[in-house]
Design a protein around this motif. Structure first.
Motif: not given
Lengths: 442, 442
Positions: A376-380, A433-434, A438-442
């Motif tokens: 998933f994208a890692v942003d601020d 991360i888990t 699980l939250g299904g965010r991307s």
């Protein structure tokens, strides 16, 4: 201050770098860590503090002072003047820097080609200011790139063109392609910035064969190489270290950027640049590029504090000008932490036989940094949530790319933490991360 | 290196500032003094060295260290970290700088509006980098101008437009005219640089009435004033010192540039800037200009060496944050030298009743510098001859004007010499001037 008070200026009235993410991102990261002081920081790239010692500062100063009188033959008045008065723009520990490079790196440099700077950052700034002659100039830099390089380039209005780093540390085909594309577009690629040893942020090192190819390519494409080497003394395994680009450089292609922040003390703010390129002046006189950098330095900081230089000089003298034995404890701490972090990641994100890994990470051979890739994208915003809800800080890899494309990776640093803090930080990171997965965010 | 060796670069390939007299003239002056080490130097603006003391550096460091623990409530670990680790971009002695300004200058500043810099030169550089937003921007500066200002402006591609100084220190009519001319030509005058106290190089001070008029004019013309004040603590006569522009500034017109090079030690390389102007960011947040300068600083030098800052901080603490009593001996030495020089000039070039003076000089009320006007152009060739044939060094005033017009004046400095050296230097200078006059050169 509040927005209702009168305003004198707008950022839009100031140099464009001031609104730029290259400068503001550092601020954002500092602010997050200030807002959550209790969070475990796997973000800070600061060196290990356990061995810091104020008494040693006094001792180093005295050692260098004695060296001036006993070994350099200065009178007490001359030594006092050298330590306390205005002085030589290129510095007063240049001879010790040259000896250090000979002893630790097998690099032979004329001390006159060394400029002692206010940390490596000023070295970088001086080189970029010198090389940016006009609007056609561009700088190539292996991506992801140290933000201090990008920020300094912004301040001198020098565009930075990324070159793919890839698993080998530098994609030579892409470097050639970018240099040629620049020229085809009427631009002048002045140099390529590269961190061959345990790079910040990627942790990747360039192998010896590729170092030689990189030098050959730089000659073919008529590029300078800006070699930055703050972490080279911190390999995990014993054994010979690979030669630096500068050690392999036979035709003055490499400008070498040196730091004592990790090998001696950040608080001295002493770094240096080796710039032995021969520059012809308008009067036909030829001198090292270092002399041109010194002329710029005289209008930026005049000279590097000789008191601060003396601290570094004393430390060098106390160890025969080698920083390898001087950093035995530090190197062991970093290696221990790096092993602990990598093992901790493996334990928390185990292999699932027959299924592709969801979370991956680099296993650097040294240095301070591990890059973790996630789906998933890692942003601020995620960092802010991580600090607030999970109590762990890290650095979004997006900060090291000079565009706004989403990046699915984060940087972990092992330099300023204990193994216990690494465990705690990784537990919290794994929870984040888990939950994200699980939250299904991307 | 000789010109027959291969050349890698030409100065023409580098930033245009590198070929510019603003940067090369400093080099020329240094080279002359290196070539003639036996010459008496009435050129060097370095502070007096007799009272320099390396032991005091150790003591200052300890004083500041104790202050952190005893007065600021830091744990030993925190104090160690503050002194030796990477740290706050705006500095760690900002509270002491603010106290010093309150005690010595009656200036009330928020410590958050202070950026501690690598000497005053970096302060100047940061301000100019911030203010130069685009090619329309120009800087006004009272001429003759300190070369470090002109050089820094060159590095950020900011043109410097001279404003007549004249006998009052600043010609207010000319300042207004230049600001309006700039606007009429589509330029944006960002600020006017001024040295109100014992200016370098003119030695002239601006009186209090003109200081108030200057502030009013700056408001009318919407200009910032960059006030540089390295010499204010060194008046010849006792009595109250005039208020700085910053002390009179009621609407944040003044950016104050401070130096500890002359009042504490050049070798610490610590200066500062007070920048309390309110700046609105793109997100609407308002903060002091100091925060913007700090963002630039983070990409130039990261932060000022905390060890060097501690030396200055300790000295401030040892004197209740006042540098006036701390400089009693220094002030007396400068005043004695200034009187001695002026009297020596009067003896060597006596009044000739009924005939106009051929050689004239300024009689400054303080500071380091006297300007001598002669009836012939004073250029670098004459300085070279003076050093070689007469054994005396001084500075051609032409170096302080940003054009190539001939200037019939030279600057003498009294800061780094004894009265005996002044006598010797003046004898030699008088011989040179006499020979020039008899030789009929112009």
């Amino acid at each position: 201050m509040t927005a209702t008070e009168p305003v004198d200026l707008s950022v839009a009235d100031l140099h464009p770098a001031l609104g730029d993410p290259a400068l503001t991102s550092m601020n954002f990261l500092n602010e997050v860590s200030e807002r959550y002081p209790a969070a475990v920081s796997l973000a800070a790239g600061r060196p290990y503090e356990e061995f810091f010692d104020v008494a040693a500062v006094h001792r180093h100063l005295d050692t260098f002072h004695r060296h001036l009188v006993d070994e350099r033959g200065h009178t007490p008045e001359q030594a006092r003047r050298l330590l306390l008065q205005y002085g030589r723009t290129k510095g007063i520990v240049h001879h010790l820097v040259a000896r250090n490079l000979a002893v630790d790196e097998g690099i032979t440099v004329d001390p006159e080609a060394v400029v002692v700077t206010v940390g490596c950052q000023e070295a970088m700034f001086l080189v970029l200011r010198a090389l940016r002659a006009g609007p056609a100039d561009v700088l190539l830099a292996v991506a992801p790139t140290y933000v201090g390089l990008t920020g300094a380039a912004r301040l001198v209005d020098l565009p930075v063109w990324p070159v793919a780093g890839g698993p080998s540390g530098v994609d030579l085909d892409d470097l050639r392609a970018q240099a040629r594309r620049a020229r085809a577009e009427g631009r002048r690629p002045r140099a390529c910035y590269v961190l061959p040893d345990f790079a910040n942020p990627s942790g990747v090192s360039i192998d010896v064969a590729d170092r030689r190819r990189l030098l050959a390519l730089a000659a073919e494409e008529d590029l300078l190489l800006l070699e930055d080497n703050p972490y080279g003394l911190f390999p995990v395994e014993d054994g010979p270290r690979p030669p630096t680009l500068k050690a392999l450089d036979t035709d003055r292609r490499v400008v070498y950027l040196g730091s004592f922040a990790k090998t001696v003390l950040p608080g001295a703010r002493v770094g240096y640049v080796v710039a032995d390129q021969r520059v012809a002046g308008p009067d036909g006189r030829v001198g090292p590029l270092a002399d041109q950098l010194a002329m710029i330095k005289s209008m930026v900081t005049v000279n590097t504090s000789p008191i601060a230089q003396a601290v570094i000089g004393g430390r060098l003298l106390e160890h025969g000008c080698s920083l390898v034995p001087a950093n035995t404890r530090e190197r062991a701490a970093y290696a221990r932490n790096l092993r602990h972090l990598v093992a901790g990641l493996a334990r928390r994100f185990p292999d699932r036989p027959g299924r592709p890994a969801v979370v991956r990470w680099t296993v650097p051979a040294g240095g301070f940094f591990v890059v973790v890739t996630v789906p998933f994208a890692v942003d601020d915003a995620l960092l802010d949530r991580s600090a607030r809800d999970y109590g762990v800080l890290w650095t979004p890899m997006a900060h090291f790319y000079d565009d706004t494309a989403p990046v699915c990776a984060l940087r972990l640093s092992v330099s300023a933490v204990t193994p216990e803090q690494i465990d705690q930080g990784l537990d919290r990171l794994a929870a984040l991360i888990t939950d994200q997965l699980l939250g299904g965010r991307s």
